[in-house]
Design an enzyme around this catalytic site. Sequence first.
Site, PDB file in Angstrom:
ATOM      1  N   ASP A 109      34.245  29.292  36.782  1.00 50.61           N
ATOM      2  CA  ASP A 109      33.079  29.750  36.025  1.00 50.61           C
ATOM      3  C   ASP A 109      33.083  29.279  34.577  1.00 50.61           C
ATOM      4  O   ASP A 109      32.186  29.604  33.820  1.00 50.61           O
ATOM      5  CB  ASP A 109      33.022  31.287  36.004  1.00 50.61           C
ATOM      6  CG  ASP A 109      32.552  31.855  37.327  1.00 50.61           C
ATOM      7  OD1 ASP A 109      32.808  33.040  37.571  1.00 50.61           O
ATOM      8  OD2 ASP A 109      31.943  31.093  38.100  1.00 50.61           O
ATOM      9  N   LYS A 160      41.319  43.719  28.495  1.00 55.57           N
ATOM     10  CA  LYS A 160      40.190  44.495  27.959  1.00 55.57           C
ATOM     11  C   LYS A 160      40.633  45.613  27.001  1.00 55.57           C
ATOM     12  O   LYS A 160      40.450  46.788  27.273  1.00 55.57           O
ATOM     13  CB  LYS A 160      39.364  45.101  29.095  1.00 55.57           C
ATOM     14  CG  LYS A 160      38.661  44.058  29.958  1.00 55.57           C
ATOM     15  CD  LYS A 160      37.679  44.714  30.927  1.00 55.57           C
ATOM     16  CE  LYS A 160      36.916  43.720  31.782  1.00 55.57           C
ATOM     17  NZ  LYS A 160      37.743  42.799  32.581  1.00 55.57           N
ATOM     18  N   ASP A 216      31.652  31.340  29.779  1.00 58.04           N
ATOM     19  CA  ASP A 216      31.797  31.773  31.176  1.00 58.04           C
ATOM     20  C   ASP A 216      30.384  31.806  31.732  1.00 58.04           C
ATOM     21  O   ASP A 216      29.572  32.606  31.285  1.00 58.04           O
ATOM     22  CB  ASP A 216      32.432  33.171  31.199  1.00 58.04           C
ATOM     23  CG  ASP A 216      32.502  33.765  32.603  1.00 58.04           C
ATOM     24  OD1 ASP A 216      33.338  34.637  32.826  1.00 58.04           O
ATOM     25  OD2 ASP A 216      31.714  33.358  33.488  1.00 58.04           O
TER      26      ASP A 216
END
Lengths: 358, 427
Positions: A109, A160, A216
């Site tokens: 991606d 994250k 992305d």
Amino acid sequence: MKALILVGGYGTRLRPLTLSYPKPLVEFCNKPMVFHQIEALAAVGVNEVVLAVSYQPQAMQDFLESEQQKLGIKITCSRETEPLGTAGPIKLAESLLNDGEPFFVLNSDIVCDYPFQKMLDFHQMHGGMGTILVTQVEEPSKYGVVLFDKDGKIERFVEKPPKFVGNRINAGAYLFNPAIFQKLLLRATSIEKEVFPELAAEGLLYAVELDSFWADIGQPKDYLTGMCLYLSNLRNKEPQNIQYGPEFIGNVLVDPSAKIGQNCRLGPDCVIGRDCIVEDGVRLIRTTLLPGTRVKSHTWISDSIIGWQCTIGEWVRIENNTVLGEDVSVSDEIYVNGASVLPHKNVTTDIPDPTILM
Amino acid sequence: MTEPQTLSDLPKTKAVILVGGASKGTRFRPLSLDLPKPLFPLGGKPMIEHHIEACARVPGLMEVILLGFYEESLFTSFLESTSERFGIPMRYLREAKSLGTAGGLSRYSNAILSGNPKAVFVLHCDVGCSFPLINLLRFHTQKSQEFTILGKVVKPEEARKYGCMVKDPNTFELLHYAEKPSSVVSELINCGVYVISPWILDYIGQIRSGSQSPNRLSFYMDKENDIIRLEQEVIMPLAGKGKIFVFEMEGFWAQVKEPKAALRCSELYLAYYKEHKPELLTTPTTSLRARMDGLLFTRSQKPAVGLQETRLNIVGAVYIHPSAKVESSAKIGPNVTIAAGVEISAGARLMNCIILEDVSVKEHAFISHSIIGWGSVVGAWTRVQGTPDNPTIFGAGVATEAEIIVRNCTVLPHKALNESCHQQIIL
């Protein structure tokens, strides 16, 4: 030298486009997504690319057979029959990848100006097991943050992070020694959450910075953002491929076979695909037209992806991250706002609010 | 319904089933993304198998033709197995592009009329009904002889969704026809099943060539466009001219355009079986052998091991394919069909749903007013529910986590659902 591209499965985040073609073959800036990566790999001496897939439609197989010659590089598929996560597919392809040399692994991606030679040089210098490409982003908490010392040796990963710990993230391109196969299991494992932290703790991983743009493009909104970054980069590297003229604003990429009418204003940041027809007085902004699409006169399209073989009527207005699937037709004078339209639909009435049209 | 005394007085006939094509079936998504709508199972059998079965029972029926613009290969194995099972020749004729509901009939009139049938049944694929074809044909030969439409009286608010017909109460002639009218015209609707005489195919051919075109919109005069609509361009102009007659049916009828209609129609078929063919349904004490004899299915599967004489917990009209594995502590029904290769685990509860092939429903899961697509997995304790007007639909290969709720959602094929979702389309 070999490379593995992690293609995955159905590409559902890029629907409705991936309802017609497998994600690697969806065009990005007038080239199938996977071609951008294969060409960059070929340029640095990779002679075989393995695509790690979990679902292999006939369309992909046919396409790859016919394209291998053109690209001058061997392409094979490694197909998982049960879910293997993000690390398992690498182990699965061991027999195809292991020729004693380091090999690349790419996330399908990602689009960027891959610094493969820089990665190879650095990898040889530090002598570790793996080199990871990292990039600086504005919102690191959406990704996996990489923390490394001044020599590039990776200390740890934070997936994250809720609070700011750093702004370099894993850019989705790796260079590994074959020794890594010993560290991988043939079962569903996450390379980010299981493999990398373990290797980092042993001081075996190094980070190298990406200086250019990075995106992305696995979802329509990001696809458009990536398109803008790519076109900007293209203007610097290959300015001859950008269109110039009174009707073009900013960075616009037009396939030579496309036909453009009079009095259009196209751009900034547009891509017009193979065999597209853009009639008189059309205004396009931050939009991709995939191959074979016809946009009739006086129509205005902004921030959208128009699929293959679509027909857009006259005086149509399309905006706000609309994605039209293959063979969608939009009647004259219609307004489409933020719609996701599946293939072969006819849009005959306004879609004033974001919705999915099945 | 009285048995006809002699059936040898019925003429030679053919049947044409209009199956349409991929780009026409978009209202049936996401189910039609993985299977052509005409093959979708209702009441446990593919949609058009009901049509074919009814046709095969008509004496003198020479051949069943499927007419549409799908890829031929999609129907090959269905045609072979169905033709053999019902002992009737079948074939698929492919329109190069959509020619409308009448265009293909004219285009292929030679093939349709080969063997000199005296009358041709024309059936829309997306209707479910009891198909009283023998009585329809008898009416056609005695009263009509030209063009006969199967009609049914429905509730007034329903009638406006279909073709509305006004018929003469004595001669049964069609006096007036209005397609999906916005005002009240009649409660008698067009069921999408016709018997036509061979000359009708010539008449359609004349419309194509332009010599008969009272209702052709200028849009359709475009040379590129060969679409001819049976209802608007053949039936409407002939209404009131002594050519078209209406045979009114009793029994059930439903049109299947969207997935929610498939659930309703499947329920109607199951209710019909309960009344007229209870041996086709699955009951708590149905033995495995009886279940296998009673209903032939397009897929042949070996029977589940260890299930031979287990008593099943079944409520109302339910059909379970013999090869499905169903735990006896699961409660199934009413109005449930379970296809081949399905596994229903202990303590699951299924009501008003269609479960397609190879689905796996884990322990204690709850499924109501839903269609679960091929190969999907419903996690333990997960609740998948819809409402009759807004059922939950899973495409093929959808997998849900355990313990979530999926309510009034439409999920496209091969999505993994990791958290609860309500009232949305999941791309």
